[in-house]
Design a protein around this motif. Structure first.
Motif, mmCIF file in Angstrom:
data_model
loop_
_atom_site.group_PDB
_atom_site.id
_atom_site.type_symbol
_atom_site.label_atom_id
_atom_site.label_comp_id
_atom_site.label_asym_id
_atom_site.label_seq_id
_atom_site.Cartn_x
_atom_site.Cartn_y
_atom_site.Cartn_z
ATOM 1 N N VAL A 34 -74.801 9.111 -7.469
ATOM 2 C CA VAL A 34 -74.874 10.991 -7.722
ATOM 3 C C VAL A 34 -74.176 11.228 -9.398
ATOM 4 C CG1 VAL A 34 -73.384 12.531 -6.816
ATOM 5 C CG2 VAL A 34 -74.356 10.199 -5.244
ATOM 6 N N GLU A 35 -74.871 12.308 -9.863
ATOM 7 C CA GLU A 35 -73.834 12.962 -11.120
ATOM 8 C C GLU A 35 -72.895 13.665 -10.225
ATOM 9 O OE1 GLU A 35 -74.567 14.141 -14.936
ATOM 10 O OE2 GLU A 35 -75.652 12.882 -13.949
ATOM 11 N N GLU A 36 -71.928 13.202 -11.351
ATOM 12 C CA GLU A 36 -70.699 14.359 -10.892
ATOM 13 C C GLU A 36 -70.419 14.923 -11.673
ATOM 14 O OE1 GLU A 36 -68.080 10.137 -10.704
ATOM 15 O OE2 GLU A 36 -68.044 10.656 -12.221
ATOM 16 N N ASN A 37 -69.593 16.264 -11.463
ATOM 17 C CA ASN A 37 -69.425 17.888 -11.968
ATOM 18 C C ASN A 37 -67.861 17.763 -12.005
ATOM 19 O OD1 ASN A 37 -72.613 18.653 -12.180
ATOM 20 N ND2 ASN A 37 -71.613 18.237 -9.390
ATOM 21 N N TYR A 38 -67.739 18.002 -13.723
ATOM 22 C CA TYR A 38 -66.047 17.936 -14.139
ATOM 23 C C TYR A 38 -65.784 19.547 -15.224
ATOM 24 C CZ TYR A 38 -66.998 13.369 -14.089
ATOM 25 O OH TYR A 38 -67.594 11.984 -13.694
ATOM 26 N N GLU A 39 -65.367 19.845 -14.082
ATOM 27 C CA GLU A 39 -64.644 21.180 -14.085
ATOM 28 C C GLU A 39 -63.882 21.580 -15.272
ATOM 29 O OE1 GLU A 39 -61.731 24.066 -10.973
ATOM 30 O OE2 GLU A 39 -64.416 24.194 -11.143
ATOM 31 N N PHE A 40 -63.424 22.411 -15.836
ATOM 32 C CA PHE A 40 -62.640 22.275 -16.803
ATOM 33 C C PHE A 40 -62.056 23.906 -17.030
ATOM 34 C CE2 PHE A 40 -64.002 18.806 -18.625
ATOM 35 C CZ PHE A 40 -63.238 18.213 -19.654
ATOM 36 N N THR A 41 -60.814 23.974 -16.575
ATOM 37 C CA THR A 41 -59.883 25.707 -16.446
ATOM 38 C C THR A 41 -59.135 25.499 -17.595
ATOM 39 O OG1 THR A 41 -57.933 24.250 -15.036
ATOM 40 C CG2 THR A 41 -60.141 24.944 -13.945
ATOM 41 N N ASP A 42 -58.618 26.993 -17.625
ATOM 42 C CA ASP A 42 -57.386 27.385 -18.700
ATOM 43 C C ASP A 42 -55.964 25.735 -18.412
ATOM 44 O OD1 ASP A 42 -59.014 29.398 -18.959
ATOM 45 O OD2 ASP A 42 -57.984 30.762 -17.996
ATOM 46 N N ALA A 43 -56.022 25.496 -16.859
ATOM 47 C CA ALA A 43 -54.652 24.532 -17.177
ATOM 48 C C ALA A 43 -55.372 23.563 -17.857
ATOM 49 C CB ALA A 43 -54.329 24.547 -16.206
ATOM 50 N N THR A 44 -56.767 22.189 -18.075
ATOM 51 C CA THR A 44 -57.470 21.789 -18.054
ATOM 52 C C THR A 44 -57.127 22.208 -20.018
ATOM 53 O OG1 THR A 44 -58.743 21.232 -17.038
ATOM 54 C CG2 THR A 44 -59.653 20.497 -18.565
ATOM 55 N N TYR A 45 -56.998 22.782 -20.493
ATOM 56 C CA TYR A 45 -57.577 22.970 -21.995
ATOM 57 C C TYR A 45 -55.757 22.854 -22.941
ATOM 58 C CZ TYR A 45 -62.523 24.220 -21.075
ATOM 59 O OH TYR A 45 -63.259 23.744 -21.360
ATOM 60 N N THR A 46 -54.956 23.433 -21.996
ATOM 61 C CA THR A 46 -53.380 23.811 -22.099
ATOM 62 C C THR A 46 -52.959 21.840 -22.194
ATOM 63 O OG1 THR A 46 -53.102 25.925 -21.083
ATOM 64 C CG2 THR A 46 -50.979 24.328 -21.589
ATOM 65 N N ALA A 47 -53.550 20.877 -21.143
ATOM 66 C CA ALA A 47 -52.978 19.979 -21.108
ATOM 67 C C ALA A 47 -53.156 19.224 -21.762
ATOM 68 C CB ALA A 47 -53.501 19.110 -19.525
ATOM 69 N N LEU A 48 -54.538 19.416 -22.283
ATOM 70 C CA LEU A 48 -55.177 18.800 -23.293
ATOM 71 C C LEU A 48 -54.216 18.745 -24.577
ATOM 72 C CD1 LEU A 48 -59.125 18.837 -22.539
ATOM 73 C CD2 LEU A 48 -57.343 16.632 -21.642
ATOM 74 N N GLY A 49 -54.422 20.146 -25.104
ATOM 75 C CA GLY A 49 -53.687 20.687 -25.913
ATOM 76 C C GLY A 49 -51.551 20.068 -26.122
ATOM 77 N N VAL A 50 -51.588 19.792 -25.117
ATOM 78 C CA VAL A 50 -50.244 19.105 -25.321
ATOM 79 C C VAL A 50 -50.183 18.001 -25.363
ATOM 80 C CG1 VAL A 50 -48.184 19.030 -23.932
ATOM 81 C CG2 VAL A 50 -49.235 20.969 -23.685
ATOM 82 N N ALA A 51 -50.792 16.951 -24.940
ATOM 83 C CA ALA A 51 -51.319 15.693 -24.852
ATOM 84 C C ALA A 51 -51.927 15.085 -26.100
ATOM 85 C CB ALA A 51 -52.136 15.358 -23.812
ATOM 86 N N GLY A 52 -52.357 16.241 -27.201
ATOM 87 C CA GLY A 52 -53.319 16.406 -28.771
ATOM 88 C C GLY A 52 -54.428 15.330 -28.409
ATOM 89 N N VAL A 53 -55.826 15.601 -26.912
ATOM 90 C CA VAL A 53 -56.512 15.360 -26.801
ATOM 91 C C VAL A 53 -57.842 16.212 -26.844
ATOM 92 C CG1 VAL A 53 -58.277 14.316 -24.588
ATOM 93 C CG2 VAL A 53 -55.691 13.565 -25.383
ATOM 94 N N ALA A 54 -58.881 16.532 -28.203
ATOM 95 C CA ALA A 54 -59.904 17.370 -28.055
ATOM 96 C C ALA A 54 -60.795 17.019 -26.633
ATOM 97 C CB ALA A 54 -60.380 17.254 -29.265
#
Length: 95
Positions: A3-23
């Motif tokens: 099954v193809e998984e779908n991944y949603e990126f939200t504003d909160a996702t981008y904020t959390a990734l930025g805080v963690a230093g992850v592109a």
């Protein structure tokens, strides 16, 4: 059947990734292209660890959007693994 998984990126996702230093591109790479990966699914939480585009071990945390559909997730965040975690994964992969 896979099954193809779908991944949603939200504003909160981008904020959390930025805080963690992850592109965000590295998170997508781990989710879509990295091999091998280690998956751990507990309840509504899915963790996928794999190597990013530079070969560093990255763990991506996801939350299931709807318990009735196991293939739809929101990316909650990500972090790079420490040496002890990497050693444990490498032992698991060696079998």
């Amino acid at each position: 059947m896979l099954v193809e998984e779908n991944y949603e990126f939200t504003d909160a996702t981008y904020t959390a990734l930025g805080v963690a230093g992850v592109a965000w591109q590295d998170a997508v790479f781990v989710l879509r292209q990295s091999r091998p990966v280690v998956r751990r699914h507990i309840g509504a939480v899915l963790n996928i660890a794999g190597r990013d585009r530079q070969g560093r071990w990255l763990a991506v945390a996801l939350i299931e959007l709807d318990p009735q559909h196991d293939d739809q997730y929101t990316v909650a965040g990500a972090r790079y693994l420490d040496d002890a975690e990497i050693a444990a994964i490498e032992r698991m992969l060696k079998g």
